[in-house]
Enzyme design. Sequence first.
Site, PDB file in Angstrom:
ATOM      1  CD  GLU A 188      -2.737  -0.804  -0.387  1.00 28.85           C
ATOM      2  OE1 GLU A 188      -2.677   0.650  -0.850  1.00 28.85           O
ATOM      3  OE2 GLU A 188      -3.235  -1.983  -0.286  1.00 28.85           O
ATOM      4  CE1 TYR A 230      -6.653   2.984  -0.667  1.00 32.65           C
ATOM      5  CE2 TYR A 230      -4.757   3.017  -0.206  1.00 32.65           C
ATOM      6  CZ  TYR A 230      -5.504   2.475  -0.906  1.00 32.65           C
ATOM      7  OH  TYR A 230      -5.041   1.426  -1.555  1.00 32.65           O
ATOM      8  CG  ASP A 265      -7.403   2.981  -4.651  1.00 29.56           C
ATOM      9  OD1 ASP A 265      -8.384   3.170  -5.633  1.00 29.56           O
ATOM     10  OD2 ASP A 265      -6.793   2.569  -5.558  1.00 29.56           O
ATOM     11  CB  CYS A 287     -18.349   0.635 -21.223  1.00 32.46           C
ATOM     12  SG  CYS A 287     -17.585   1.919 -20.472  1.00 32.46           S
ATOM     13  CB  CYS A 306     -17.827  -2.372 -17.227  1.00 38.30           C
ATOM     14  SG  CYS A 306     -18.072  -1.878 -16.033  1.00 38.30           S
ATOM     15  CB  CYS A 323     -22.709   2.275 -15.717  1.00 38.57           C
ATOM     16  SG  CYS A 323     -21.061   4.089 -15.219  1.00 38.57           S
TER      17      CYS A 323
END
Length: 300
Positions: A45, A128, A146, A208, A211, A217
């Site tokens: 991270e 975070y 994030d 897309c 997706c 969406c």
Amino acid sequence: MTAMTATQTPPTSLHAPVIGWFDQHARDLPWRRPEAGAWGVMVSEFMLQQTPVSRVLPVYEQWLARWPRPADLAAEPPGEAVRAWGRLGYPRRALRLHGAAQAITERHGGDVPSEHSQLLALPGIGEYTAAAVASFAYGQRHAVLDTNVRRVFARAATGIQYPPNATTAAERKLARALLPDEDERAARWAAATMELGALVCTAKNEDCTRCPIATQCAWRLAGKPEHQGPPRRGQTYAGTDRQVRGRLLAVLREAVAPVPQSALDAVWEEPAQRARALDGLVADGLVEPLPGGHYQLPLG
């Protein structure tokens, strides 16, 4: 907008397709493997902030081979962390990770704590990173926001192309509303939305057709309206103080003894900018000045 008003569908309708997609398409990354442990997750991270996976992978592997536990890193001078950081950029992250390792060793017996509040209390750990470690290492229920996750939520739930430049209270509220109720599923959702943003719902040239939630969406359903907010911050490097700092640090990382001023002067022609960059490195604790005009990576 909230998740309900933006998508007109319950947040739970997003969970199954995104997590199912992740189950099939998640990259096999070393910090996702069980043997990575909480320390491996924490190291990843720190390294992945503003740095792509391809650059992180070799440094991560070398780091964990050298310092498999926080105590191993804590026993070394902070300058060794800066040296091992190599060219990942933003080297203050190396100092912060070293400071966190020291605190873990002193306060928690060398084990990365599992409590979110204890993680947040470590030096160099922000909201975070604390949420990410608690979620990815310990399977807890936290909103992990994030850049990739924020972009997915902005498009899928809010109907805008890009999130604001800085995380807002509305984004945090939306992220909490979208969290699955069960801890394990929430942790999986956090990883899945991050991967979706990294691989499919990218900043440019989003795909897309790949997706799993394209039909839900809000941004796509609205015809993909162009970004109307403040201009997005660009990442410039050439000719900046960051570039000069990187060149100065490169000399010090490769040196086995203190470096004279003349060796640092050779890396950049413009003396005022060079001096400003060196002063900044000293102020940040990344470089130690020595008598006689010599410099070295920090020893303590």
